[in-house]
Design a protein around this motif. Sequence first.
Motif, mmCIF file in Angstrom:
data_model
loop_
_atom_site.group_PDB
_atom_site.id
_atom_site.type_symbol
_atom_site.label_atom_id
_atom_site.label_comp_id
_atom_site.label_asym_id
_atom_site.label_seq_id
_atom_site.Cartn_x
_atom_site.Cartn_y
_atom_site.Cartn_z
ATOM 1 N N UNK A 1 0.835 -1.207 0.000
ATOM 2 C CA UNK A 1 0.000 0.000 0.000
ATOM 3 C C UNK A 1 0.867 1.254 0.000
ATOM 4 N N UNK A 2 1.895 1.282 0.851
ATOM 5 C CA UNK A 2 2.764 2.461 0.932
ATOM 6 C C UNK A 2 3.575 2.636 -0.358
ATOM 7 N N UNK A 3 4.040 1.536 -0.925
ATOM 8 C CA UNK A 3 4.820 1.625 -2.162
ATOM 9 C C UNK A 3 3.963 2.148 -3.309
ATOM 10 N N UNK A 4 2.738 1.673 -3.411
ATOM 11 C CA UNK A 4 1.841 2.141 -4.468
ATOM 12 C C UNK A 4 1.513 3.615 -4.291
ATOM 13 N N UNK A 5 1.267 4.033 -3.060
ATOM 14 C CA UNK A 5 0.991 5.456 -2.796
ATOM 15 C C UNK A 5 2.194 6.320 -3.149
ATOM 16 N N UNK A 6 3.410 5.818 -2.869
ATOM 17 C CA UNK A 6 4.621 6.571 -3.191
ATOM 18 C C UNK A 6 4.790 6.715 -4.693
ATOM 19 N N UNK A 7 4.452 5.670 -5.450
ATOM 20 C CA UNK A 7 4.512 5.736 -6.915
ATOM 21 C C UNK A 7 3.515 6.758 -7.456
ATOM 22 N N UNK A 8 2.317 6.748 -6.901
ATOM 23 C CA UNK A 8 1.295 7.697 -7.345
ATOM 24 C C UNK A 8 1.731 9.131 -7.028
ATOM 25 N N UNK B 1 4.390 10.155 -9.547
ATOM 26 C CA UNK B 1 3.807 10.386 -10.876
ATOM 27 C C UNK B 1 3.088 11.722 -10.935
ATOM 28 N N UNK B 2 2.375 12.069 -9.866
ATOM 29 C CA UNK B 2 1.638 13.333 -9.845
ATOM 30 C C UNK B 2 2.563 14.539 -9.863
ATOM 31 N N UNK B 3 3.790 14.362 -9.340
ATOM 32 C CA UNK B 3 4.760 15.453 -9.294
ATOM 33 C C UNK B 3 5.822 15.344 -10.384
ATOM 34 N N UNK B 4 5.656 14.337 -11.237
ATOM 35 C CA UNK B 4 6.582 14.104 -12.353
ATOM 36 C C UNK B 4 8.030 13.982 -11.885
ATOM 37 N N UNK B 5 8.205 13.212 -10.828
ATOM 38 C CA UNK B 5 9.533 12.986 -10.262
ATOM 39 C C UNK B 5 10.038 11.603 -10.659
ATOM 40 N N UNK B 6 11.364 11.496 -10.881
ATOM 41 C CA UNK B 6 11.973 10.239 -11.293
ATOM 42 C C UNK B 6 12.969 9.798 -10.224
ATOM 43 N N UNK B 7 12.899 8.529 -9.846
ATOM 44 C CA UNK B 7 13.797 7.962 -8.844
ATOM 45 C C UNK B 7 14.484 6.727 -9.417
ATOM 46 N N UNK B 8 15.733 6.516 -9.016
ATOM 47 C CA UNK B 8 16.514 5.417 -9.583
ATOM 48 C C UNK B 8 16.256 4.087 -8.887
ATOM 49 N N UNK B 9 15.686 4.112 -7.673
ATOM 50 C CA UNK B 9 15.314 2.870 -7.002
ATOM 51 C C UNK B 9 14.186 3.148 -6.029
ATOM 52 N N UNK B 10 13.624 2.071 -5.484
ATOM 53 C CA UNK B 10 12.459 2.203 -4.613
ATOM 54 C C UNK B 10 12.812 2.868 -3.288
ATOM 55 N N UNK B 11 14.013 2.642 -2.785
ATOM 56 C CA UNK B 11 14.375 3.255 -1.504
ATOM 57 C C UNK B 11 14.401 4.778 -1.621
ATOM 58 N N UNK B 12 14.911 5.300 -2.748
ATOM 59 C CA UNK B 12 14.902 6.758 -2.965
ATOM 60 C C UNK B 12 13.475 7.285 -3.024
#
Length: 402
Positions: free
Chosen positions: A164-171, A174-185
């Motif tokens: 749930x937290x990972x999916x919310x972080x992805x959303x 995406x809404x802020x058009x930010x790119x991360x190189x891994x899930x921890x970032x």
Amino acid sequence: MSIWAVIVAAGKGERFGSYKPLVKIGDKYMLEYSVETISKNSKIEGIVVVCLSNYIQTVRELLKKYDLVKYVVPGGKLRQDSVRKGLLKVPESVEFILVHDAARPFVSADIIERSIDAAIQNGSCVVCVGVNDTVKRVEDGFIKETLDRDSIFLAQTPQIFRRKELLEAFENAASKRLIFTDESSLMEFYGIRPFVVLGDKSNIKVTYPNDLELVKNFINSNVDFKNLSERVYEDEKIRRMQNYFIGIGEDIHPFDKERPLYLGGVLIPFEKGLKGHSDADVLLHALIDALLGAAGLDDIGTLFPDTDPKYHGISSLTLLQKVSTLVYARGFKIQNIDMIVFAEKPKISPFKHEIISVISNALNIDKIKVNLKGKTSEGLGFLGREEGILAKAVVLLKKEEN
């Protein structure tokens, strides 16, 4: 506790020159190694593999023998798009998601197990390894500062988070058009501090063709991959232990009514001082000998002989700073200092914090690394007759590489 894995194999392999997951290593394709290892963990209930769209059928055919692989789906343009697509295939009832790169084929069963246990206990987990080289921060082509490598780690996979937290972080990204190189970032930005589990260097990521040659050499050398991570971890632990050195220092001085009393670089209000060629700071002399001993250098009497007039009355703080320069120049860092002053009088406790502060400042280390205790001899012997003061010090140094 339900856990699924998302194995990411959607990179185009531009730096490698071909589609890495379907490169043959030994008797298996690269992708199979991590799928097989993760499949064998009893806590994993399902696996989603994310690959390039034009290899969907090939990958499905390759992995149909692994019952735990529930879905093979096409990836996105970015890594975070690919992970998100895999995540959306996971049932909502699943609590944790383990994300792993197919380009790390030799992740061990031990790392998988320890990562899962850590995530269940702490809510998240990222596998990391320490760095051996000295770490520099560079700006405009010049070194700006040297970072403390003891606090620097390199992130690997697997990385495990609540679904749930990972999916919310992805959303949110995406809404802020930010790119991360891994899930921890991504999760750090979302406000979650991931827990770290120590990995090992056998969990290599194949990025360039030369990396493939390295892993093929592992295969050809008949490495026992079942026990490789445990051996690498133990070897690393032993290597780090061999970089630690202990020194012991001891000094004793008789009282002299005509001199002031210095202990640990602090002037102590007392009716008599200590007899000696320098300021006779018995505590600093013990500390200096401990530092010199741990660093494998000559003792204080050899470096600063009492036959040399230039050391007559010299402050022992000056001598301590000279010695610290020698110690640091040999590549050592001070990890810990423990000292004891033996005297019936004066009592050390009123001056303890000031002495610790003076010593830590002179050595440019944190006060938490310096400890001081005062003891009496219960009225026995030289000390019990209040004829002088004895001091002892123990120092732990760490040898810095390079």
